[in-house]
Motif scaffolding. Structure first.
Motif, short mmCIF file in Angstrom:
data_model
loop_
_atom_site.label_atom_id
_atom_site.label_comp_id
_atom_site.label_asym_id
_atom_site.label_seq_id
_atom_site.Cartn_x
_atom_site.Cartn_y
_atom_site.Cartn_z
N VAL A 342 0.84 -1.20 0.00
CA VAL A 342 0.00 0.00 0.00
C VAL A 342 0.87 1.26 0.00
N LEU A 343 1.89 1.28 0.87
CA LEU A 343 2.78 2.45 0.93
C LEU A 343 3.47 2.69 -0.41
N ARG A 344 3.99 1.64 -0.99
CA ARG A 344 4.70 1.78 -2.27
C ARG A 344 3.75 2.23 -3.38
N GLU A 345 2.57 1.61 -3.43
CA GLU A 345 1.60 1.94 -4.48
C GLU A 345 1.12 3.38 -4.35
N ALA A 346 0.88 3.83 -3.10
CA ALA A 346 0.42 5.21 -2.89
C ALA A 346 1.50 6.21 -3.32
N CYS A 347 2.78 5.90 -3.01
CA CYS A 347 3.86 6.78 -3.42
C CYS A 347 4.01 6.84 -4.94
N LEU A 348 3.89 5.68 -5.58
CA LEU A 348 3.97 5.64 -7.05
C LEU A 348 2.84 6.46 -7.68
N GLN A 349 1.63 6.34 -7.10
CA GLN A 349 0.50 7.09 -7.64
C GLN A 349 0.70 8.59 -7.47
N MET A 350 1.21 9.01 -6.31
CA MET A 350 1.46 10.42 -6.06
C MET A 350 2.49 10.96 -7.06
N LYS A 351 3.53 10.16 -7.31
CA LYS A 351 4.55 10.58 -8.27
C LYS A 351 3.96 10.69 -9.67
N ALA A 352 3.07 9.75 -10.02
CA ALA A 352 2.44 9.79 -11.34
C ALA A 352 1.57 11.03 -11.49
N TRP A 353 0.86 11.42 -10.44
CA TRP A 353 0.02 12.63 -10.50
C TRP A 353 0.88 13.88 -10.68
N GLN A 354 2.00 13.93 -9.96
CA GLN A 354 2.89 15.07 -10.09
C GLN A 354 3.48 15.15 -11.50
N ALA A 355 3.81 13.98 -12.06
CA ALA A 355 4.35 13.95 -13.43
C ALA A 355 3.32 14.40 -14.44
N ALA A 356 2.03 14.21 -14.12
CA ALA A 356 0.95 14.61 -15.02
C ALA A 356 0.61 16.09 -14.88
N GLY A 357 1.30 16.79 -13.96
CA GLY A 357 1.08 18.23 -13.82
C GLY A 357 0.15 18.61 -12.70
N LEU A 358 -0.32 17.68 -11.92
CA LEU A 358 -1.20 18.02 -10.80
C LEU A 358 -0.38 18.60 -9.65
N PRO A 359 -0.99 19.48 -8.88
CA PRO A 359 -0.26 20.04 -7.74
C PRO A 359 0.03 18.97 -6.69
N ALA A 360 1.03 19.23 -5.87
CA ALA A 360 1.39 18.28 -4.83
C ALA A 360 0.23 18.08 -3.84
N LEU A 361 -0.07 16.84 -3.55
CA LEU A 361 -1.17 16.52 -2.64
C LEU A 361 -0.64 15.69 -1.47
N ARG A 362 -1.31 15.83 -0.36
CA ARG A 362 -0.99 14.98 0.80
C ARG A 362 -1.77 13.68 0.65
N VAL A 363 -1.07 12.55 0.74
CA VAL A 363 -1.71 11.24 0.64
C VAL A 363 -1.66 10.57 2.01
N ALA A 364 -2.83 10.28 2.55
CA ALA A 364 -2.91 9.62 3.86
C ALA A 364 -3.06 8.11 3.66
N VAL A 365 -2.28 7.36 4.44
CA VAL A 365 -2.32 5.90 4.36
C VAL A 365 -2.53 5.34 5.76
N ASN A 366 -3.49 4.45 5.90
CA ASN A 366 -3.74 3.81 7.19
C ASN A 366 -2.72 2.69 7.40
N LEU A 367 -2.07 2.69 8.57
CA LEU A 367 -1.08 1.67 8.88
C LEU A 367 -1.53 0.84 10.08
N SER A 368 -1.24 -0.45 10.01
CA SER A 368 -1.51 -1.33 11.14
C SER A 368 -0.47 -1.09 12.23
N ALA A 369 -0.90 -1.26 13.48
CA ALA A 369 0.04 -1.13 14.59
C ALA A 369 1.16 -2.16 14.47
N LYS A 370 0.83 -3.34 13.93
CA LYS A 370 1.87 -4.37 13.74
C LYS A 370 2.94 -3.90 12.77
#
Length: 375
Positions: A342-370
């Motif tokens: 999930v972390l890797r996929e969310a980062c890749l998606q954020m990078k893809a959006w930035q490459a497409a010209g979208l402004p920088a966005l904050r991406v929230a990811v839910n993490l397990s305590a484990k």
């Protein structure tokens, strides 16, 4: 010297005396009559006998007696007895017999003995139209205590738990340990299912006070599943399986509680096993996807970020919502590789959006305590 060491009698005390000074009184006249008949018939006797030491203690020994005859006349002249103390051997045999039917750590009946006793309880229940309760008990947080403080502390905790469980039930009830932190209690002659609930409350109360071991104040609680014969099964296997299912239901509802078995639990268990089996292949088969939920500034309605939400789309069934597989993934450890994906996929998606010209966005990811602890 060996005679003196074993019996405690000195040579002066024994020579010339009747062998009855060694008799323990454990054998009746028939025993000795049979011994002498064999000696007179065959000239030889061998067997186990209980005798008495000078101290008064009794002990088992293996003895052989041979008749001695005069070579010339053939007349009987003596009897020669040779014996050895077999106390240690008998103790070892008794220990082996005990371990065959009992748990080595707690001394409680083991699975073999439990199933035999439960089978006998069901036979009596069928004869007298009784109910029999079976309680599966799993200790909450035991693994954490065992892993953190060590097996010695864990073993002492199990011994004390066994003692408290035994003290909380009737003498006619059976408390058994299957292994690890799993216990089973059999309640024969149960007047009604509610009586099993009363015992479950006593078991919960038995662990309400902390257990102190080597200066550590330990807290554990039971998750209890209850199956009742004949309502929840007619055989040992069925009743135990259904009580086990009820125990997992108790854990799912927050632990430190008891639950009776219900038929729908079987379907829930089968569904869970199916999800767990398919979940192990889902990551490898790229069946997960992320959905992004937008987040807006309340006053300007400006897009400020997104929240990444995992979804599971098996190729052969409908979309599986997170509440059906996240908890299972946390229990079996798959949440770690899934969370990393999930972390890797969310980062890749954020990078893809930035490459497409979208402004920088904050991406929230839910993490397990484990996953937080693992990293």
């Amino acid at each position: 010297a060996a005679f003196e060491r074993i019996t405690g009698f000195s040579a002066e005390e024994a020579v010339g005396k009747d062998p009855r000074i060694l008799a323990s009184g454990a054998h009746d006249r028939e025993f000795y009559r049979g011994m002498w008949e064999t000696l007179q018939t065959t000239g030889h006797w061998a067997g186990e006998i209980i005798d008495r030491r000078k101290s008064g203690d009794t002990y088992p020994k293996w003895m052989t007696i041979n008749a001695v005859t005069d070579q010339m006349s053939g007349a009987l002249t003596h009897y020669v007895a040779i014996f050895r103390d077999i106390t240690e051997r008998k103790q070892a045999e008794e220990r082996i017999r005990f371990l065959a039917h009992h748990d080595a750590l707690t001394g409680l009946p083991n699975r073999f003995s439990l199933e035999a006793r439960l089978e006998q309880s069901l036979i009596e229940a069928r004869r007298y139209d009784w109910r029999v309760g079976v309680m599966f008990i799993d200790l909450d947080r035991f693994k954490m205590i065992n892993d953190t403080l060590g097996h010695h502390i864990g073993d002492q905790l199990l011994i004390e738990v066994a003692r408290r469980f035994t003290a909380a039930v009737r003498e006619s009830d059976t408390v058994a340990r299957l292994g690890g932190d799993e216990f089973v209690i059999v309640l024969p002659d149960l007047p009604h299912p509610g009586a099993a609930a009363h015992v479950a409350e006593k078991i919960i109360a038995a662990l309400a006070t902390p257990i102190v071991i080597d200066g550590h104040e330990l807290h554990t609680s039971p998750s209890i599943g209850i199956g009742v014969y004949p309502d929840d099964g007619l055989t040992v296997d069925n009743v135990m399986k259904n009580a086990d299912t009820a125990m997992y239901h108790a854990k799912a509802l927050g632990r430190n509680n008891f639950q009776f078995f219900a038929a729908e639990m079987n379907q829930a268990t089968n569904d869970r096993l199916s999800i767990e089996s398919r979940l192990r292949r889902a990551l490898e088969n790229k069946e997960f996807t992320l959905h992004y939920q937008p987040q807006f500034d309340a006053s300007s309605m400006r897009l400020t970020g997104v929240e990444a939400l995992i979804r599971w789309q098996p190729p052969d069934s409908a979309l599986v919502p997170p509440d059906r597989f996240i908890g299972i993934a946390e229990e079996n450890g798959l949440i770690i590789p899934i969370g990393n994906w999930v972390l890797r996929e969310a980062c890749l998606q954020m990078k893809a959006w930035q490459a497409a010209g979208l402004p920088a966005l904050r991406v929230a990811v839910n993490l397990s305590a484990k996953q937080l602890r693992n990293n």
